[in-house]
Design a protein around this motif. Structure first.
Motif, mmCIF file in Angstrom:
data_model
loop_
_atom_site.group_PDB
_atom_site.id
_atom_site.type_symbol
_atom_site.label_atom_id
_atom_site.label_comp_id
_atom_site.label_asym_id
_atom_site.label_seq_id
_atom_site.Cartn_x
_atom_site.Cartn_y
_atom_site.Cartn_z
ATOM 1 N N ASN A 35 0.810 -1.233 0.000
ATOM 2 C CA ASN A 35 0.000 0.000 0.000
ATOM 3 C C ASN A 35 0.837 1.274 0.000
ATOM 4 N N ALA A 36 1.988 1.234 -0.651
ATOM 5 C CA ALA A 36 2.830 2.431 -0.698
ATOM 6 C C ALA A 36 3.107 2.903 -2.116
ATOM 7 N N HIS A 37 2.680 2.134 -3.107
ATOM 8 C CA HIS A 37 2.970 2.489 -4.498
ATOM 9 C C HIS A 37 1.681 2.543 -5.308
ATOM 10 N N THR A 38 1.498 3.667 -5.960
ATOM 11 C CA THR A 38 0.348 3.821 -6.850
ATOM 12 C C THR A 38 0.631 3.204 -8.211
ATOM 13 N N TYR A 39 1.882 3.231 -8.604
ATOM 14 C CA TYR A 39 2.266 2.712 -9.914
ATOM 15 C C TYR A 39 3.088 1.432 -9.745
ATOM 16 N N HIS A 40 3.424 0.804 -10.841
ATOM 17 C CA HIS A 40 4.071 -0.498 -10.798
ATOM 18 C C HIS A 40 5.509 -0.390 -10.290
ATOM 19 N N ILE A 41 5.846 -1.269 -9.354
ATOM 20 C CA ILE A 41 7.204 -1.315 -8.817
ATOM 21 C C ILE A 41 8.138 -1.933 -9.860
#
Length: 476
Positions: free
Chosen positions: A198-204
């Motif tokens: 729950n810390a990334h809006t976009y792809h890691i």
């Protein structure tokens, strides 16, 4: 061994292969390898695949060769120490998920695997898919087997007052047996210790463990977050390039990695072909980089594809932290941290494909992301290419070598254009492909058979290359 020897074809030998595909065998999408990584001392090797699985291998003791290891053909003995590996264990790291708020499916594909140092006999590693990073602990677990029970088939006790078993069945008394331990074996178990979500809006696209072994970073298209390995509830945003208006977006983050020796330094690359070195001591939010490494292209050479092929797909520090190796679609570039204006060396990997950029754009092959790696001495580098080929370059000289991910990496290949569809996976029983060198692969490039992921042993000239669902290993 010098850089010239590393890039000398007579020095490289096939070591072993895991998951080799038989001629004509169909490939399952979930079995395709998507990440390869050695640990810090090279004793272990990890791979991740598109099915969300992580497979671990361990180095074999030089004095003992385990039975059942790749017995179809004996590997030739290397000139140096024996660097053979055997299957260790595997576990399901990620499962497919669904984001109900955005109505998006989250794939289980493993994007990156990174090892953590551990002080005891356990192994710790990080794995990530597009949204979630997980910390895994792999340890030895004792399992005991019991036998000689008094009642083989146990059923639920009837309702009512409890009755002594011996009083209820007098015949059981003389035959009462004590259960015995019949077998004890040590198994490898994998347990998910922490979930960083729950810390990334976009792809890691990247994860990297810090040299202090207390923190790690995770990077997506627009942000880089700093985590503590012990804390999952919060992370610190250290880079944020998202503009107030998304229409003003001009570049995205493509890769990020910590410096191997200085815990305050990290580097990240962009789709514009720029590498930025940031120092976390200067500010909490490292939007202002300490150094920027970028080579400007002349206006005469610019075309519609210039920005696409300039995008950096992977970066890697040398072991001493002096150099940064970057990979874009056409070239490998080696940067000195003390020189920002231009790379100290540029190696052409796909120059023979420049005339076919239109075809590559139409079938999306121009967006393929190839890994790069550098050996422990820093005198040789490697990267993948099409036709399941990978290329090794000597740093400081003009030596270069093209190898094929097969049991015979140096075999002679037909230099005749293939009459089959060049965009399809070939199922030729002979396995022969056109192009033994970069110039000859232009006519017979098989864009579906691409070697994207590979890793170099940190202390020896051993390369692990992932070709589809097979892991090939080579040594000098």
């Amino acid at each position: 061994m010098t850089a010239g020897d590393v890039a000398n074809g007579s020095e490289w030998q096939f070591l072993q292969c895991f998951g080799e595909r038989a001629p004509g065998e169909d490939i399952q999408e979930a079995d395709i390898i998507s990440a390869v990584e050695f640990d810090y001392d090279g004793l272990h090797l990890a791979t991740g695949d598109r099915g969300g699985r992580v497979v671990l291998f361990e180095r074999v003791n030089q004095q003992a060769r385990a039975p059942g290891m790749d017995q179809r053909a004996a590997a030739p003995l290397p000139r140096g120490a024996v660097y053979e590996y055997r299957y260790m264990t595997e576990f399901q790291s990620h499962e497919p998920e669904f984001d109900y708020l955005k109505s998006l499916e989250i794939e289980e594909k493993i994007n990156k695997v990174r090892w953590c140092r551990s002080s005891n006999n356990t192994r710790m590693l990080l794995s990530t898919n597009d949204k979630t990073v997980k910390l895994w602990k792999v340890y030895e677990k004792k399992v005991t087997s019991l036998a000689h029970f008094n009642q083989e088939g146990r059923s639920a006790a009837p309702a009512g007052p409890k009755v002594n078993a011996l009083a209820a069945n007098p015949r059981l008394g003389p035959q009462l047996r004590v259960p015995k331990v019949t077998n004890t074996e040590v198994l490898l178990a994998a347990r998910c210790k922490r979930v960083f979500a729950n810390a990334h809006t976009y792809h890691i696209n990247s994860i990297s463990v810090n040299s202090d072994q207390e923190t790690f970073l995770s990077a997506d298209d627009l942000r880089i977050n700093l985590w503590n390995l012990e804390i999952t509830e919060q992370s610190f945003n250290i880079v944020d390039i998202k503009p107030n208006n998304m229409e003003d977006l001009t570049e995205v983050i493509t890769s990020a990695e910590f410096h191997p020796q200085h815990c305050n330094l990290f580097a990240y690359s962009s789709s514009k072909g720029c590498i930025r070195l940031a120092d976390m001591r200067s500010a909490a939010l490292c939007d202002r980089h300490a150094k920027a490494f970028e080579e400007t292209e002349s206006q005469a050479n610019k075309s519609f594809f210039s920005e696409i092929i300039a995008s950096i797909s992977d970066i890697s520090f040398s072991k001493d932290g002096r150099y940064i190796l970057s990979r874009d679609y056409m070239t490998l570039k080696l940067w000195d941290l003390n020189k920002e204006s231009a790379p100290v060396a540029t190696f052409n990997t796909h120059e023979h494909l420049r005339a076919r950029l239109c075809d590559l754009y139409e079938n999306d092959s121009i967006f393929d992301k190839f890994d790069c790696c550098i050996n422990g001495k820093g005198d040789a580098i490697a990267t993948g290419s099409y036709n399941n080929l990978f290329r090794v370059f000597g740093v400081g000289n003009n030596q270069e070598l093209t190898l094929e991910a097969s049991r015979d990496p140096m075999r002679k290949r037909l230099q005749i254009p293939s009459k089959t569809n060049r965009f399809a996976i070939r199922k030729n029983s002979s396995g022969k492909r056109a192009g033994a060198t970069g110039e000859n692969t232009e006519m017979g490039s098989d864009y579906a058979s691409k070697l994207l992921h590979l890793a170099w042993h940190p202390e020896a000239n051993v390369i692990a290359a992932a070709a589809s669902n097979s892991l090939y290993m080579y040594c000098t």
